[in-house]
Scaffold this motif. Structure first.
Motif, PDB file in Angstrom:
ATOM      1  N   GLU A 419      81.406  33.542 105.716  1.00 27.97           N
ATOM      2  CA  GLU A 419      80.638  32.242 105.970  1.00 27.97           C
ATOM      3  C   GLU A 419      81.520  31.774 107.674  1.00 27.97           C
ATOM      4  O   GLU A 419      80.127  30.934 108.423  1.00 27.97           O
ATOM      5  CB  GLU A 419      80.730  30.969 105.015  1.00 27.97           C
ATOM      6  N   GLU A 420      81.613  31.501 107.224  1.00 29.45           N
ATOM      7  CA  GLU A 420      82.753  31.360 108.891  1.00 29.45           C
ATOM      8  C   GLU A 420      82.128  32.148 110.340  1.00 29.45           C
ATOM      9  O   GLU A 420      81.465  32.154 111.133  1.00 29.45           O
ATOM     10  CB  GLU A 420      83.966  31.211 109.579  1.00 29.45           C
ATOM     11  N   ILE A 421      81.958  33.902 110.227  1.00 35.37           N
ATOM     12  CA  ILE A 421      81.029  34.915 110.678  1.00 35.37           C
ATOM     13  C   ILE A 421      79.761  34.738 110.635  1.00 35.37           C
ATOM     14  O   ILE A 421      79.112  35.174 112.271  1.00 35.37           O
ATOM     15  CB  ILE A 421      81.262  36.322 110.003  1.00 35.37           C
ATOM     16  N   ARG A 422      79.013  34.002 109.877  1.00 35.12           N
ATOM     17  CA  ARG A 422      77.384  33.986 110.233  1.00 35.12           C
ATOM     18  C   ARG A 422      77.344  32.686 110.886  1.00 35.12           C
ATOM     19  O   ARG A 422      76.522  33.137 111.467  1.00 35.12           O
ATOM     20  CB  ARG A 422      77.112  33.348 108.361  1.00 35.12           C
ATOM     21  N   GLN A 423      77.909  31.747 110.569  1.00 37.16           N
ATOM     22  CA  GLN A 423      78.180  30.183 111.157  1.00 37.16           C
ATOM     23  C   GLN A 423      78.526  30.244 112.845  1.00 37.16           C
ATOM     24  O   GLN A 423      77.365  29.298 113.741  1.00 37.16           O
ATOM     25  CB  GLN A 423      79.188  29.612 110.572  1.00 37.16           C
ATOM     26  N   ARG A 424      78.871  31.269 113.079  1.00 33.71           N
ATOM     27  CA  ARG A 424      79.510  31.641 114.645  1.00 33.71           C
ATOM     28  C   ARG A 424      78.477  32.773 114.858  1.00 33.71           C
ATOM     29  O   ARG A 424      78.432  32.558 116.352  1.00 33.71           O
ATOM     30  CB  ARG A 424      80.819  32.473 115.177  1.00 33.71           C
ATOM     31  N   GLY A 425      78.053  33.816 114.260  1.00 32.66           N
ATOM     32  CA  GLY A 425      76.870  34.263 115.288  1.00 32.66           C
ATOM     33  C   GLY A 425      77.564  35.335 115.279  1.00 32.66           C
ATOM     34  O   GLY A 425      77.342  36.644 116.585  1.00 32.66           O
ATOM     35  N   ILE A 426      78.625  35.594 115.160  1.00 34.52           N
ATOM     36  CA  ILE A 426      79.399  36.556 115.119  1.00 34.52           C
ATOM     37  C   ILE A 426      78.627  38.524 114.380  1.00 34.52           C
ATOM     38  O   ILE A 426      78.416  38.492 113.508  1.00 34.52           O
ATOM     39  CB  ILE A 426      80.926  36.554 115.191  1.00 34.52           C
ATOM     40  N   THR A 427      79.024  39.327 114.485  1.00 33.29           N
ATOM     41  CA  THR A 427      78.254  40.751 114.462  1.00 33.29           C
ATOM     42  C   THR A 427      79.317  41.600 114.099  1.00 33.29           C
ATOM     43  O   THR A 427      78.589  42.646 113.525  1.00 33.29           O
ATOM     44  CB  THR A 427      77.670  41.761 115.659  1.00 33.29           C
ATOM     45  N   SER A 437      93.600  44.375 105.930  1.00 32.91           N
ATOM     46  CA  SER A 437      94.082  44.929 104.438  1.00 32.91           C
ATOM     47  C   SER A 437      92.994  45.673 103.928  1.00 32.91           C
ATOM     48  O   SER A 437      91.753  45.747 104.861  1.00 32.91           O
ATOM     49  CB  SER A 437      94.230  44.065 103.473  1.00 32.91           C
ATOM     50  N   HIS A 438      92.929  46.709 103.313  1.00 32.77           N
ATOM     51  CA  HIS A 438      91.518  47.551 102.754  1.00 32.77           C
ATOM     52  C   HIS A 438      90.663  47.161 101.766  1.00 32.77           C
ATOM     53  O   HIS A 438      89.640  47.130 102.183  1.00 32.77           O
ATOM     54  CB  HIS A 438      92.755  48.479 101.419  1.00 32.77           C
ATOM     55  N   ARG A 439      91.736  45.574 100.785  1.00 35.51           N
ATOM     56  CA  ARG A 439      90.451  44.823 100.831  1.00 35.51           C
ATOM     57  C   ARG A 439      89.741  44.496 101.490  1.00 35.51           C
ATOM     58  O   ARG A 439      87.941  43.784 101.532  1.00 35.51           O
ATOM     59  CB  ARG A 439      91.216  43.829  99.228  1.00 35.51           C
ATOM     60  N   ASP A 440      90.025  43.828 102.667  1.00 30.41           N
ATOM     61  CA  ASP A 440      89.217  42.906 103.485  1.00 30.41           C
ATOM     62  C   ASP A 440      88.352  44.381 103.933  1.00 30.41           C
ATOM     63  O   ASP A 440      86.844  43.435 104.432  1.00 30.41           O
ATOM     64  CB  ASP A 440      90.051  41.903 104.233  1.00 30.41           C
ATOM     65  N   ILE A 441      89.030  44.956 104.282  1.00 24.35           N
ATOM     66  CA  ILE A 441      88.161  45.712 105.102  1.00 24.35           C
ATOM     67  C   ILE A 441      86.054  46.298 103.928  1.00 24.35           C
ATOM     68  O   ILE A 441      85.484  46.414 105.105  1.00 24.35           O
ATOM     69  CB  ILE A 441      88.580  46.731 105.199  1.00 24.35           C
ATOM     70  N   GLN A 442      86.881  46.203 102.850  1.00 23.71           N
ATOM     71  CA  GLN A 442      85.768  47.404 102.242  1.00 23.71           C
ATOM     72  C   GLN A 442      84.676  45.735 101.934  1.00 23.71           C
ATOM     73  O   GLN A 442      83.381  45.743 101.807  1.00 23.71           O
ATOM     74  CB  GLN A 442      86.310  47.731 100.806  1.00 23.71           C
ATOM     75  N   GLU A 443      85.464  44.213 101.833  1.00 26.32           N
ATOM     76  CA  GLU A 443      84.572  42.826 101.886  1.00 26.32           C
ATOM     77  C   GLU A 443      83.709  43.047 102.625  1.00 26.32           C
ATOM     78  O   GLU A 443      82.378  42.733 102.863  1.00 26.32           O
ATOM     79  CB  GLU A 443      85.567  41.765 101.105  1.00 26.32           C
ATOM     80  N   TYR A 444      84.430  43.076 104.614  1.00 28.71           N
ATOM     81  CA  TYR A 444      83.626  42.973 105.904  1.00 28.71           C
ATOM     82  C   TYR A 444      82.413  43.876 105.421  1.00 28.71           C
ATOM     83  O   TYR A 444      81.450  43.802 105.754  1.00 28.71           O
ATOM     84  CB  TYR A 444      84.038  43.796 106.986  1.00 28.71           C
ATOM     85  N   LEU A 445      82.890  45.458 105.398  1.00 27.25           N
ATOM     86  CA  LEU A 445      80.832  46.313 105.134  1.00 27.25           C
ATOM     87  C   LEU A 445      80.371  46.157 104.437  1.00 27.25           C
ATOM     88  O   LEU A 445      79.856  46.639 104.111  1.00 27.25           O
ATOM     89  CB  LEU A 445      82.412  48.047 105.279  1.00 27.25           C
ATOM     90  N   THR A 446      81.118  45.624 103.320  1.00 24.02           N
ATOM     91  CA  THR A 446      80.044  45.347 102.181  1.00 24.02           C
ATOM     92  C   THR A 446      78.794  44.479 102.401  1.00 24.02           C
ATOM     93  O   THR A 446      77.826  44.092 102.495  1.00 24.02           O
ATOM     94  CB  THR A 446      80.244  45.244 101.016  1.00 24.02           C
ATOM     95  N   ASN A 447      78.655  43.587 103.753  1.00 28.84           N
ATOM     96  CA  ASN A 447      78.302  42.793 103.684  1.00 28.84           C
ATOM     97  C   ASN A 447      77.583  42.543 105.808  1.00 28.84           C
ATOM     98  O   ASN A 447      77.834  41.757 106.276  1.00 28.84           O
ATOM     99  CB  ASN A 447      79.272  41.141 104.157  1.00 28.84           C
TER     100      ASN A 447
END
Length: 584
Positions: A419-427, A437-447
């Protein structure tokens, strides 16, 4: 009249003499004992074991921390103001201390296995204590200077845990010999029960440890993502001076797909490349401008900055021990390097059809360009003729300033929610490996959020992130990572499960077998001291084993000495010598 005194019969025990001699300086047989060790010596054994475990942890830390040696030296430099490779004395002392403590511990375990009394020599006690205190002081110092680095231990376990588990399993299985020898003795005590209980708990913990493992490389090889792109962090700083043109060229030659640089704005608005706050470490400012050597690099104008040499320091300090590998031509080119401008680096990236990652440092408040630094950066990008889509910026500024760099892709080193990534316009995100972490990486890549991880200089970390699906890594050593065509190890869940269960079952069988053997061995053994065998016992032996035993008689003459008519006769049938006088 003669006294007959049967003496002790000995067999040579070279190995026992070696063990007890080095450990406790007890080289003679009469100095040794098979009595139980005193509480004081048991305390020293515990101190020895504690020193070993601490040094094992310390050695493992520095083994995996090789990935960040440059960061450690830079941290020390920021505190002391002098650039030195501080890892050399640390690694040397750790190697010597760990070897010494390990050797003493092995000797102590041999003492226990052979039934010898522990008696550590006083010189070794001083050595153990000095090693322990030195290691503790080292841990405290690292925690103060480099406290964030402890995170690499947890990260490394994602790669090394399966192999450490096998090693731990072999160790606790081998220790069952000592535990069984102590527990199955005829004497029974509560302490024996406690030792057995502790051993069983440790054994079960090791057996079940894989349930807690999180290893990205335990996966189906068909699910492996493409090889992560390598970003040359400050070029190839192990092969050439950081943030110089020759360094960026070397990075591209070593297969880097992108270039990363640290950007500072000069007092007259020219963006140039410099990592440090001052110019002392990577230029000859102390010779050219000695009175201004501690000034902020941003307070120099571009003409002054360009007059400095930015390569000679690399040849003189040899920060990565790589200067000897350079040719005379390469050394000559490095020795004439000057500070690189942002425009020069971006033009090189444009010609090589690569992208750029810029770490932009906002000038200090007293700087004349403190409010227009973003326009200076954008001007440099436009002047270089590189597409804005191929330039990402990491600004060391609040979000209020971040938005001013329009037209450039924005990234951050903060770990943000989606949500913060979308609000700040960060790509994209540029994260330290300890935050990815492995879980965070998978979540970011999925989105559809791109992730770059830094710093990645060792093959094991590169392989780990490759298995995690990271699309790109930033590295000081592209020449090392280019030699990793495939993850160091990759294993399916089924294969690892089979190895885990099979190893546990083999260990259980060995432990049970050792306990049964020790029980059988000690049940038929009589309690005696093998170093006190009397000649009277020899006479009762009927086997030919008595032939290997030596006899010696000590004569004690009650009169004035032996005459020429005195005789000595030996009766082998009873194992005694008889002395007779010729006159009788």
């Amino acid at each position: 009249m003669v006294k007959h005194q049967p003496l002790q019969v000995y067999e040579k025990q070279v190995f026992v003499s070696f063990v007890t001699g080095i450990y406790g300086c007890r080289w003679k047989r009469y100095q040794r004992s098979q009595d139980d060790s005193s509480r004081w010596e048991c305390t020293w054994f515990i101190i020895l074991c504690s020193s070993f475990l601490l040094l094992l942890f310390w050695a493992y830390f520095w083994l995996v921390a090789q990935n960040d040696f440059n960061e450690f030296n830079w941290s020390v430099y920021n505190r002391s103001g002098e650039w030195r490779d501080e890892t050399i004395p640390i690694l040397a002392s750790t190697t010597v201390g760990f070897s010494y403590i390990t050797f003493l511990l092995i000797l102590a375990l041999f003492h226990i296995s052979l039934g010898q009394q522990l008696n550590l020599f006083w010189v070794h006690k001083i050595g153990v204590l000095a090693t322990l205190l030195t290691t503790i002081s080292g841990v405290v110092s690292v925690d103060d200077i480099w406290g964030d680095e402890w995170d690499i231990l947890l990260v490394s376990l994602q790669s090394t845990a399966p192999f450490l588990h096998i090693g731990a399993l072999a160790t606790v299985t081998a220790f069952s010999w000592l535990v069984a020898g102590y527990v199955v003795r005829r004497e029974r005590s509560n302490f024996q029960v406690l030792v057995l209980l502790i051993y069983v708990i440790i054994l079960l913990a090791v057996y079940l440890a894989p349930l807690t493992f999180t290893c990205p490389c335990i996966m189906d090889r068909h699910s492996l993502r493409p090889r992560p792109d390598i970003i040359g962090r400050r070029g190839a700083p192990m092969l050439a001076p950081e943030n110089t043109m020759v360094s960026f060229n070397r990075a591209l030659q070593q297969g880097a797909s992108s270039l990363e640089a640290d950007v500072t704005i000069s007092v007259d608005g020219v963006p140039f490349l410099m990592r440090d706050r001052t110019l002392r470490r990577t230029t000859d400012v102390t010779k050219v401008f000695p009175a201004r050597q501690f000034d902020d690099a941003a307070l120099f104008n571009w003409t002054e900055i360009r007059s400095l040499n930015a390569g000679q320091w690399f040849l003189e300090s040899d920060p990565y021990w790589t200067v000897e590998t350079l040719t005379a031509k390469e050394r000559g080119k490095i020795g004439t390097q000057t500070v690189c401008s942002l425009v020069e680096m971006l033009r090189l990236a444009s010609r090589a059809n690569s992208s750029a990652l810029l770490n932009v440092r906002k000038p200090p408040p007293e700087h004349p360009r403190s409010r227009s630094w973003f326009m200076d950066t954008l001007w440099a990008v436009q002047k270089a003729g590189i597409s804005h889509k191929r330039v990402r910026t990491v600004t060391w500024t609040p979000d209020t300033d971040r938005g001013r760099v329009r037209g450039l892709q924005q990234t951050t080193t903060e770990k943000l929610s989606l949500e913060e990534i979308r609000q700040r316009g960060i790509t994209s995100l540029t994260l330290h490996y300890s935050k990815a972490s492995h879980r965070d990486i998978q979540e970011y890549l999925t989105n559809n959020v791109s992730v770059t991880v830094y710093p990645v200089n060792e093959p094991w970390l590169y392989s780990l992130l490759w298995c995690s699906g990271v699309p790109s890594v930033s590295s000081d050593a592209p020449q090392v990572l280019r030699k990793v065509p495939y993850p160091i190890w990759l294993m399916s869940q089924y294969a690892y499960g089979f190895i885990w269960i099979a190893s546990d079952l083999v260990s259980i069988a060995i432990v049970i077998g050792i306990f049964c053997f020790q029980k059988w061995r000690l049940s038929g053994m009589q309690t005696y001291n093998p170093e006190q065998i009397m000649l009277s016992a020899v006479g009762r032996r009927t086997s030919r084993d008595v032939n290997i035993m030596k006899e010696k008689l000590i004569f004690s003459e009650l009169d004035n000495g032996l005459s020429s008519t005195e005789e000595l006769s030996l009766y082998p049938e009873n194992g005694y010598a008889r002395y007779s006088h010729g006159g009788h």
